[in-house]
Design a protein around this motif. Sequence first.
Motif, PDB file in Angstrom:
ATOM      1  N   LYS A  20     -12.237   8.589 -14.341  1.00 58.54           N
ATOM      2  CA  LYS A  20     -11.125   9.300 -13.707  1.00 58.54           C
ATOM      3  C   LYS A  20     -10.779  10.629 -14.360  1.00 58.54           C
ATOM      4  CE  LYS A  20     -10.076   6.170 -10.562  1.00 58.54           C
ATOM      5  NZ  LYS A  20     -10.168   6.471  -9.109  1.00 58.54           N
ATOM      6  N   LEU A  21     -11.024  10.746 -15.656  1.00 56.77           N
ATOM      7  CA  LEU A  21     -10.522  11.906 -16.384  1.00 56.77           C
ATOM      8  C   LEU A  21     -11.037  13.248 -15.861  1.00 56.77           C
ATOM      9  CD1 LEU A  21      -8.612  12.684 -18.602  1.00 56.77           C
ATOM     10  CD2 LEU A  21     -10.423  12.312 -20.279  1.00 56.77           C
ATOM     11  N   PRO A  22     -12.330  13.415 -15.599  1.00 64.11           N
ATOM     12  CA  PRO A  22     -12.792  14.724 -15.081  1.00 64.11           C
ATOM     13  C   PRO A  22     -12.085  15.133 -13.786  1.00 64.11           C
ATOM     14  CG  PRO A  22     -14.651  13.394 -15.803  1.00 64.11           C
ATOM     15  CD  PRO A  22     -13.462  12.483 -15.826  1.00 64.11           C
ATOM     16  N   GLU A  23     -11.866  14.168 -12.906  1.00 63.19           N
ATOM     17  CA  GLU A  23     -11.184  14.459 -11.637  1.00 63.19           C
ATOM     18  C   GLU A  23      -9.740  14.883 -11.871  1.00 63.19           C
ATOM     19  OE1 GLU A  23      -9.520  11.839  -7.864  1.00 63.19           O
ATOM     20  OE2 GLU A  23     -11.303  11.143  -8.933  1.00 63.19           O
ATOM     21  N   VAL A  24      -9.051  14.188 -12.792  1.00 57.09           N
ATOM     22  CA  VAL A  24      -7.644  14.498 -13.067  1.00 57.09           C
ATOM     23  C   VAL A  24      -7.510  15.858 -13.752  1.00 57.09           C
ATOM     24  CG1 VAL A  24      -5.557  13.719 -14.265  1.00 57.09           C
ATOM     25  CG2 VAL A  24      -7.066  12.048 -13.178  1.00 57.09           C
ATOM     26  N   ILE A  25      -8.438  16.176 -14.647  1.00 56.76           N
ATOM     27  CA  ILE A  25      -8.431  17.486 -15.296  1.00 56.76           C
ATOM     28  C   ILE A  25      -8.500  18.592 -14.253  1.00 56.76           C
ATOM     29  CG2 ILE A  25      -9.855  19.052 -16.678  1.00 56.76           C
ATOM     30  CD1 ILE A  25     -10.524  16.657 -18.472  1.00 56.76           C
ATOM     31  N   HIS A  26      -9.395  18.438 -13.291  1.00 53.28           N
ATOM     32  CA  HIS A  26      -9.531  19.428 -12.219  1.00 53.28           C
ATOM     33  C   HIS A  26      -8.261  19.490 -11.365  1.00 53.28           C
ATOM     34  CE1 HIS A  26     -11.443  21.889  -9.153  1.00 53.28           C
ATOM     35  NE2 HIS A  26     -11.011  21.030  -8.244  1.00 53.28           N
ATOM     36  N   GLN A  27      -7.695  18.339 -11.067  1.00 56.17           N
ATOM     37  CA  GLN A  27      -6.515  18.272 -10.207  1.00 56.17           C
ATOM     38  C   GLN A  27      -5.320  18.995 -10.807  1.00 56.17           C
ATOM     39  OE1 GLN A  27      -5.313  14.265  -9.289  1.00 56.17           O
ATOM     40  NE2 GLN A  27      -3.428  14.887  -8.267  1.00 56.17           N
ATOM     41  N   PHE A  28      -5.117  18.841 -12.126  1.00 50.69           N
ATOM     42  CA  PHE A  28      -3.913  19.384 -12.759  1.00 50.69           C
ATOM     43  C   PHE A  28      -4.178  20.661 -13.567  1.00 50.69           C
ATOM     44  CE2 PHE A  28      -2.758  14.935 -12.041  1.00 50.69           C
ATOM     45  CZ  PHE A  28      -1.508  15.091 -11.453  1.00 50.69           C
ATOM     46  N   SER A  29      -5.400  21.155 -13.545  1.00 53.02           N
ATOM     47  CA  SER A  29      -5.743  22.421 -14.208  1.00 53.02           C
ATOM     48  C   SER A  29      -5.238  22.467 -15.648  1.00 53.02           C
ATOM     49  CB  SER A  29      -5.167  23.605 -13.423  1.00 53.02           C
ATOM     50  OG  SER A  29      -5.645  23.610 -12.106  1.00 53.02           O
ATOM     51  N   THR A  30      -5.581  21.452 -16.400  1.00 54.27           N
ATOM     52  CA  THR A  30      -5.105  21.377 -17.774  1.00 54.27           C
ATOM     53  C   THR A  30      -6.098  21.982 -18.745  1.00 54.27           C
ATOM     54  OG1 THR A  30      -4.184  19.887 -19.449  1.00 54.27           O
ATOM     55  CG2 THR A  30      -6.146  19.132 -18.277  1.00 54.27           C
ATOM     56  N   LYS A  31      -5.612  22.336 -19.937  1.00 59.89           N
ATOM     57  CA  LYS A  31      -6.462  22.810 -21.019  1.00 59.89           C
ATOM     58  C   LYS A  31      -6.493  21.827 -22.189  1.00 59.89           C
ATOM     59  CE  LYS A  31      -5.641  27.714 -20.046  1.00 59.89           C
ATOM     60  NZ  LYS A  31      -5.133  29.004 -20.607  1.00 59.89           N
ATOM     61  N   ILE A  32      -5.777  20.710 -22.055  1.00 58.43           N
ATOM     62  CA  ILE A  32      -5.661  19.784 -23.172  1.00 58.43           C
ATOM     63  C   ILE A  32      -5.570  18.340 -22.675  1.00 58.43           C
ATOM     64  CG2 ILE A  32      -3.168  20.222 -23.225  1.00 58.43           C
ATOM     65  CD1 ILE A  32      -3.226  19.503 -26.215  1.00 58.43           C
ATOM     66  N   VAL A  33      -6.298  17.454 -23.345  1.00 60.94           N
ATOM     67  CA  VAL A  33      -6.250  16.017 -23.075  1.00 60.94           C
ATOM     68  C   VAL A  33      -5.924  15.313 -24.392  1.00 60.94           C
ATOM     69  CG1 VAL A  33      -7.609  13.976 -22.471  1.00 60.94           C
ATOM     70  CG2 VAL A  33      -7.872  16.092 -21.161  1.00 60.94           C
ATOM     71  N   VAL A  34      -4.953  14.415 -24.340  1.00 57.30           N
ATOM     72  CA  VAL A  34      -4.554  13.662 -25.528  1.00 57.30           C
ATOM     73  C   VAL A  34      -4.698  12.171 -25.236  1.00 57.30           C
ATOM     74  CG1 VAL A  34      -2.698  13.157 -27.169  1.00 57.30           C
ATOM     75  CG2 VAL A  34      -2.896  15.455 -26.169  1.00 57.30           C
ATOM     76  N   ILE A  35      -5.354  11.453 -26.134  1.00 57.09           N
ATOM     77  CA  ILE A  35      -5.402   9.996 -26.050  1.00 57.09           C
ATOM     78  C   ILE A  35      -4.633   9.453 -27.252  1.00 57.09           C
ATOM     79  CG2 ILE A  35      -6.827   7.931 -25.951  1.00 57.09           C
ATOM     80  CD1 ILE A  35      -9.051   9.556 -24.794  1.00 57.09           C
ATOM     81  N   SER A  36      -3.493   8.838 -26.993  1.00 57.56           N
ATOM     82  CA  SER A  36      -2.621   8.355 -28.060  1.00 57.56           C
ATOM     83  C   SER A  36      -2.943   6.911 -28.423  1.00 57.56           C
ATOM     84  CB  SER A  36      -1.155   8.459 -27.633  1.00 57.56           C
ATOM     85  OG  SER A  36      -0.798   9.805 -27.417  1.00 57.56           O
ATOM     86  N   ASP A  37      -3.034   6.655 -29.729  1.00 55.88           N
ATOM     87  CA  ASP A  37      -3.228   5.298 -30.261  1.00 55.88           C
ATOM     88  C   ASP A  37      -4.470   4.636 -29.657  1.00 55.88           C
ATOM     89  OD1 ASP A  37      -2.665   3.212 -31.905  1.00 55.88           O
ATOM     90  OD2 ASP A  37      -0.840   2.582 -30.887  1.00 55.88           O
ATOM     91  N   LEU A  38      -5.579   5.325 -29.757  1.00 48.20           N
ATOM     92  CA  LEU A  38      -6.824   4.903 -29.107  1.00 48.20           C
ATOM     93  C   LEU A  38      -7.229   3.468 -29.436  1.00 48.20           C
ATOM     94  CD1 LEU A  38      -9.493   5.426 -27.574  1.00 48.20           C
ATOM     95  CD2 LEU A  38     -10.397   6.390 -29.694  1.00 48.20           C
ATOM     96  N   LEU A  39      -7.097   3.058 -30.689  1.00 51.16           N
ATOM     97  CA  LEU A  39      -7.641   1.767 -31.115  1.00 51.16           C
ATOM     98  C   LEU A  39      -6.660   0.605 -30.981  1.00 51.16           C
ATOM     99  CD1 LEU A  39      -9.619   2.802 -34.334  1.00 51.16           C
ATOM    100  CD2 LEU A  39     -10.504   2.387 -32.030  1.00 51.16           C
ATOM    101  N   ASN A  40      -5.455   0.872 -30.514  1.00 54.58           N
ATOM    102  CA  ASN A  40      -4.426  -0.162 -30.499  1.00 54.58           C
ATOM    103  C   ASN A  40      -4.876  -1.460 -29.837  1.00 54.58           C
ATOM    104  OD1 ASN A  40      -1.501  -1.105 -30.644  1.00 54.58           O
ATOM    105  ND2 ASN A  40      -1.835  -1.115 -28.438  1.00 54.58           N
ATOM    106  N   MET A  41      -5.383  -1.383 -28.620  1.00 52.09           N
ATOM    107  CA  MET A  41      -5.762  -2.595 -27.895  1.00 52.09           C
ATOM    108  C   MET A  41      -7.019  -3.243 -28.464  1.00 52.09           C
ATOM    109  SD  MET A  41      -4.791  -1.661 -23.946  1.00 52.09           S
ATOM    110  CE  MET A  41      -5.508  -0.018 -23.996  1.00 52.09           C
ATOM    111  N   PHE A  42      -7.900  -2.448 -29.009  1.00 49.02           N
ATOM    112  CA  PHE A  42      -9.115  -3.001 -29.617  1.00 49.02           C
ATOM    113  C   PHE A  42      -8.764  -3.843 -30.844  1.00 49.02           C
ATOM    114  CE2 PHE A  42     -10.692   0.583 -27.200  1.00 49.02           C
ATOM    115  CZ  PHE A  42     -11.895   0.103 -26.691  1.00 49.02           C
ATOM    116  N   LEU A  43      -7.765  -3.402 -31.592  1.00 44.61           N
ATOM    117  CA  LEU A  43      -7.377  -4.131 -32.805  1.00 44.61           C
ATOM    118  C   LEU A  43      -6.457  -5.306 -32.504  1.00 44.61           C
ATOM    119  CD1 LEU A  43      -6.756  -1.057 -35.124  1.00 44.61           C
ATOM    120  CD2 LEU A  43      -8.681  -2.647 -35.220  1.00 44.61           C
ATOM    121  N   ASP A  44      -5.717  -5.228 -31.403  1.00 44.11           N
ATOM    122  CA  ASP A  44      -4.766  -6.292 -31.069  1.00 44.11           C
ATOM    123  C   ASP A  44      -5.385  -7.433 -30.275  1.00 44.11           C
ATOM    124  OD1 ASP A  44      -2.794  -5.017 -32.391  1.00 44.11           O
ATOM    125  OD2 ASP A  44      -1.657  -4.373 -30.621  1.00 44.11           O
TER     126      ASP A  44
END
Length: 240
Positions: free
Chosen positions: A129-153
């Motif tokens: 989904k991310l490439p499509e959403v980047i194009h849709q909202f014309s963003t210059k920045i993508v942030v993924i917060s707390d990437l490992l949280n679910m993997f560790l939990d």
Amino acid sequence: MKIRRKKSDKAKLPKLQTAYDLTAKLTFDIQDIDNSMALSTEDRACIIGSRRYANLLVTRLWVRALMSQRYGGLASKSVLCIDAGNSTNLYQCVNFARQYGMDIRTVLRRIIISRAFTIYQLAGLVIRKLPEVIHQFSTKIVVISDLLNMFLDDPQIRYREAQYLLNQIMNALWKLPRDILVIVSMYNSASKYDKLILPNFSKQIELSESDPLQIRLLQNKRTLSEFTMPENALRIVSAR
């Protein structure tokens, strides 16, 4: 002889940029950090360590990315955040916007947040989904917060399965356009997945749990700077 241009040729034309665009940097508005590190739209950066401090720094960058390049922002039309740990703090976002004198409603409308509740949802968001959403909202920045949280939990996930998904996520992030700044935060330090993630990021910011806060800035595994600062330095913006 008349030459017909294929319709697809137009899409292959290079993107035109001004010299100002090419030198744009996202600064932190924290002198001790900005003296050693700034982020460009070509960077893949990782913020590691204390959940409280890392979340503050990430939220600060959300707001600053919307600011003009004149003030150390990216002039991005929007900020895309995938919240993998349900750690978004919109009150702090409002606080930063207010300190910078920005219109709060406009700022909140331009920060696009997507929450993932399983590791498979997270992988699907990034990979498909991310490439499509980047194009849709014309963003210059993508942030993924707390990437490992679910993997560790998740006690049921096997290491090989987690390894496969994380590798797919990292590959997808590297395939994003090179004019997109990617920031990943990990609030659990020294995890068993670190060796899968950290080599993908040339710029890293390590935040301790201590008070005063200890910060280490690294680039290509080389320490650029180490220093301490009070927590308020992350919460309060510089006077203008």
